[in-house]
Enzyme design. Structure first.
Site, PDB file in Angstrom:
ATOM      1  N   HIS A  42       0.756  -0.969   0.066  1.00 26.01           N
ATOM      2  CA  HIS A  42       0.316  -0.026  -0.167  1.00 26.01           C
ATOM      3  C   HIS A  42       0.940   1.185  -0.061  1.00 26.01           C
ATOM      4  O   HIS A  42       1.479   1.748   1.063  1.00 26.01           O
ATOM      5  CB  HIS A  42      -0.698  -0.030   1.669  1.00 26.01           C
ATOM      6  CG  HIS A  42      -1.299   1.305   1.089  1.00 26.01           C
ATOM      7  ND1 HIS A  42      -1.767   2.305   2.260  1.00 26.01           N
ATOM      8  CD2 HIS A  42      -3.140   1.256   0.181  1.00 26.01           C
ATOM      9  CE1 HIS A  42      -2.812   2.812   2.113  1.00 26.01           C
ATOM     10  NE2 HIS A  42      -3.607   2.824   1.324  1.00 26.01           N
ATOM     11  N   ARG A  43       0.814   2.038  -1.263  1.00 29.14           N
ATOM     12  CA  ARG A  43       2.002   2.517  -1.265  1.00 29.14           C
ATOM     13  C   ARG A  43       3.068   2.769  -1.446  1.00 29.14           C
ATOM     14  O   ARG A  43       3.481   3.570  -0.680  1.00 29.14           O
ATOM     15  CB  ARG A  43       1.835   4.563  -0.302  1.00 29.14           C
ATOM     16  CG  ARG A  43       0.354   4.602  -0.243  1.00 29.14           C
ATOM     17  CD  ARG A  43      -0.533   5.710   0.180  1.00 29.14           C
ATOM     18  NE  ARG A  43      -1.839   5.487   0.827  1.00 29.14           N
ATOM     19  CZ  ARG A  43      -2.443   6.179   1.345  1.00 29.14           C
ATOM     20  NH1 ARG A  43      -1.840   8.094   2.590  1.00 29.14           N
ATOM     21  NH2 ARG A  43      -4.254   6.441   1.910  1.00 29.14           N
ATOM     22  N   GLU A  69       1.729  -0.610  -5.144  1.00 30.57           N
ATOM     23  CA  GLU A  69       0.434   0.003  -5.462  1.00 30.57           C
ATOM     24  C   GLU A  69       0.698   1.841  -6.379  1.00 30.57           C
ATOM     25  O   GLU A  69       1.855   2.202  -4.805  1.00 30.57           O
ATOM     26  CB  GLU A  69      -1.088   0.197  -3.887  1.00 30.57           C
ATOM     27  CG  GLU A  69      -1.967   0.933  -4.406  1.00 30.57           C
ATOM     28  CD  GLU A  69      -2.639   1.460  -3.607  1.00 30.57           C
ATOM     29  OE1 GLU A  69      -3.280   2.231  -3.384  1.00 30.57           O
ATOM     30  OE2 GLU A  69      -1.827   2.684  -2.461  1.00 30.57           O
ATOM     31  N   ASP A  71      -1.094   5.576  -6.498  1.00 32.22           N
ATOM     32  CA  ASP A  71      -2.088   6.407  -6.531  1.00 32.22           C
ATOM     33  C   ASP A  71      -2.081   7.218  -7.770  1.00 32.22           C
ATOM     34  O   ASP A  71      -0.946   8.116  -7.433  1.00 32.22           O
ATOM     35  CB  ASP A  71      -2.548   6.714  -5.147  1.00 32.22           C
ATOM     36  CG  ASP A  71      -2.980   6.265  -4.731  1.00 32.22           C
ATOM     37  OD1 ASP A  71      -4.071   5.050  -4.479  1.00 32.22           O
ATOM     38  OD2 ASP A  71      -2.536   5.993  -3.174  1.00 32.22           O
ATOM     39  N   HIS A  84      -1.367   9.994  -2.896  1.00 30.53           N
ATOM     40  CA  HIS A  84      -2.241   9.291  -2.455  1.00 30.53           C
ATOM     41  C   HIS A  84      -3.632  11.070  -2.631  1.00 30.53           C
ATOM     42  O   HIS A  84      -4.771  10.791  -3.409  1.00 30.53           O
ATOM     43  CB  HIS A  84      -3.020   9.211  -1.027  1.00 30.53           C
ATOM     44  CG  HIS A  84      -4.089   8.961  -0.623  1.00 30.53           C
ATOM     45  ND1 HIS A  84      -4.565   9.344  -0.217  1.00 30.53           N
ATOM     46  CD2 HIS A  84      -4.592   6.964  -0.997  1.00 30.53           C
ATOM     47  CE1 HIS A  84      -5.376   8.506   0.259  1.00 30.53           C
ATOM     48  NE2 HIS A  84      -5.289   7.632   0.058  1.00 30.53           N
ATOM     49  N   GLU A 151      -4.164   3.161  -9.143  1.00 26.46           N
ATOM     50  CA  GLU A 151      -5.210   4.017  -8.890  1.00 26.46           C
ATOM     51  C   GLU A 151      -5.518   4.576  -9.645  1.00 26.46           C
ATOM     52  O   GLU A 151      -4.654   6.008  -9.921  1.00 26.46           O
ATOM     53  CB  GLU A 151      -6.624   3.903  -8.118  1.00 26.46           C
ATOM     54  CG  GLU A 151      -7.154   4.823  -7.537  1.00 26.46           C
ATOM     55  CD  GLU A 151      -8.025   4.510  -5.861  1.00 26.46           C
ATOM     56  OE1 GLU A 151      -8.472   5.697  -5.587  1.00 26.46           O
ATOM     57  OE2 GLU A 151      -6.909   4.263  -4.722  1.00 26.46           O
ATOM     58  N   LYS A 153      -7.378   8.231  -9.116  1.00 24.67           N
ATOM     59  CA  LYS A 153      -7.873   8.871  -8.016  1.00 24.67           C
ATOM     60  C   LYS A 153      -8.519  10.077  -8.911  1.00 24.67           C
ATOM     61  O   LYS A 153      -7.761  11.198  -9.710  1.00 24.67           O
ATOM     62  CB  LYS A 153      -7.160   9.458  -6.894  1.00 24.67           C
ATOM     63  CG  LYS A 153      -6.218   8.044  -6.777  1.00 24.67           C
ATOM     64  CD  LYS A 153      -5.647   8.643  -4.951  1.00 24.67           C
ATOM     65  CE  LYS A 153      -6.527   9.099  -4.363  1.00 24.67           C
ATOM     66  NZ  LYS A 153      -7.348   7.504  -3.665  1.00 24.67           N
ATOM     67  N   GLN A 187      -7.497  -0.368 -10.496  1.00 28.38           N
ATOM     68  CA  GLN A 187      -8.131  -0.124  -9.696  1.00 28.38           C
ATOM     69  C   GLN A 187      -8.889   1.310  -9.324  1.00 28.38           C
ATOM     70  O   GLN A 187      -8.505   2.123  -9.695  1.00 28.38           O
ATOM     71  CB  GLN A 187      -7.885  -0.690  -8.018  1.00 28.38           C
ATOM     72  CG  GLN A 187      -7.022   0.620  -7.415  1.00 28.38           C
ATOM     73  CD  GLN A 187      -6.502  -0.160  -5.970  1.00 28.38           C
ATOM     74  OE1 GLN A 187      -7.290  -0.883  -5.528  1.00 28.38           O
ATOM     75  NE2 GLN A 187      -5.734   0.396  -5.487  1.00 28.38           N
ATOM     76  N   ASP A 280       0.161  -1.268   4.815  1.00 28.21           N
ATOM     77  CA  ASP A 280       1.331  -0.896   5.042  1.00 28.21           C
ATOM     78  C   ASP A 280       2.408  -1.584   4.902  1.00 28.21           C
ATOM     79  O   ASP A 280       3.665  -1.145   6.123  1.00 28.21           O
ATOM     80  CB  ASP A 280       1.092  -0.015   6.100  1.00 28.21           C
ATOM     81  CG  ASP A 280       0.229   1.053   5.815  1.00 28.21           C
ATOM     82  OD1 ASP A 280      -0.313   1.451   4.639  1.00 28.21           O
ATOM     83  OD2 ASP A 280      -0.831   1.482   6.668  1.00 28.21           O
TER      84      ASP A 280
END
Length: 299
Positions: A42-43, A69, A71, A84, A151, A153, A187, A280
């Site tokens: 995650h990030r 991942e 964003d 993000h 993602e 965003k 996503q 994370d």
């Protein structure tokens, strides 16, 4: 002369075996089946390093992440960058919207020092003055040694985001002819954005992100709708239960909840049958996935 010839043949044999093994390893890493479990950084490894920096992605891979991942936001000059928030305030020393900066201006900001101040236990001097990476820099850095979970965003605020994303991925051989399916997943909370991508390239696995205000429920009609364009869904892990997970799995969809940082929750949900998760704390999810057998029968 005969010895030299034999040596050359031996070297070609060793090289051929290496290429076969290496290509199989890359294929196995990228191809995802319904009964596998994937760990999504995650990030990056954002519990241990400044989120959405090259350092964070490097650490996530080192700790065993299957996917990075990323964003996406878009700069004033139309460049896709990893961040993000749509504001730079939280993770840099700047202020204002990402879209108010050009890429060059954005990359003058310090995207690492904030982490050292807020997470002293994991502070490192190398995190000072890290820059916000563009998507192109990320895929240039990691190429086919990583898998990407991207993602879109705020796509309604960024006209052309999907087109630019697909162009970058195609130019780097991560999608399109000859690319391994599953090297990239995309996503979004935006169904419109995902359908746009699906229309352009139906081979890319897409994940519909979901927000639930209370306990998650799903109807057969909703599942049927998702399957028109998506390979799976991504709900908040706190809102789902075993029955929900089983219904999604029985429908032949992946389910990748976000964002699990507690080992007890990790093991419980893996036992229920999730097919992957965001975390994370990459190393902890890797460990949990080794300790808990994932169920495979949902009939």
């Amino acid at each position: 002369m005969k010895k030299i010839l034999l040596a050359i043949i031996f070297l070609f044999f060793i090289f051929g075996v290496y290429v076969i093994i290496d290509s199989q390893w890359m294929e196995n890493r990228a191809e995802v089946d319904m009964n596998s479990f994937i760990v999504i950084g995650h990030r990056g490894a954002s519990g241990y390093a400044p989120e959405h920096t090259i350092s964070s992605y490097e650490l996530a891979l080192k700790l065993g992440a299957d996917y990075l991942e990323i964003d996406l936001q878009m700069t004033k000059d139309g460049k896709l960058v990893a961040m993000h928030d749509d504001l730079v305030n939280r993770t840099t020393n700047g202020e204002g919207k990402v879209s108010s900066y050009t890429l060059a201006e954005l990359q003058k900001l310090d995207a690492g020092s904030w982490f050292n101040k807020e997470h002293k236990k994991f502070a490192e001097s190398v995190y000072e003055n890290l820059k916000v990476p563009s998507l192109e820099e990320i895929v240039d850095t990691f190429g086919e040694t990583a898998n990407y979970y991207i993602e879109t965003k705020n796509p309604d605020k960024y006209p052309g985001m999907e087109k630019e994303l697909l162009k970058i991925l195609n130019d780097h051989g991560l999608i399109g002819s000859g690319a391994i399916k599953g090297r990239v997943m995309i996503q979004s909370f935006s169904e419109k954005s995902l359908r746009k991508i699906h229309a352009s390239n139906p081979d890319i696995p897409l994940i519909q992100l979901m927000k639930y205000q209370g306990r998650a429920k799903v109807s057969n009609n909703q599942i049927k709708k998702w399957k028109e364009y998506a390979s799976g869904i991504g709900p908040n892990y706190r809102m789902i239960d075993e029955n929900y997970i089983h219904k999604i799995r029985k429908a032949g969809l992946w389910i990748h909840p976000y964002t699990i940082d507690n080992q007890e929750d990790m093991k419980k949900l893996i036992g229920y049958g999730i097919t992957g998760a965001f975390t994370d704390l990459t190393d902890q999810l890797v460990q949990a996935s080794k300790e808990v057998p994932a169920p495979t029968n949902y009939e």
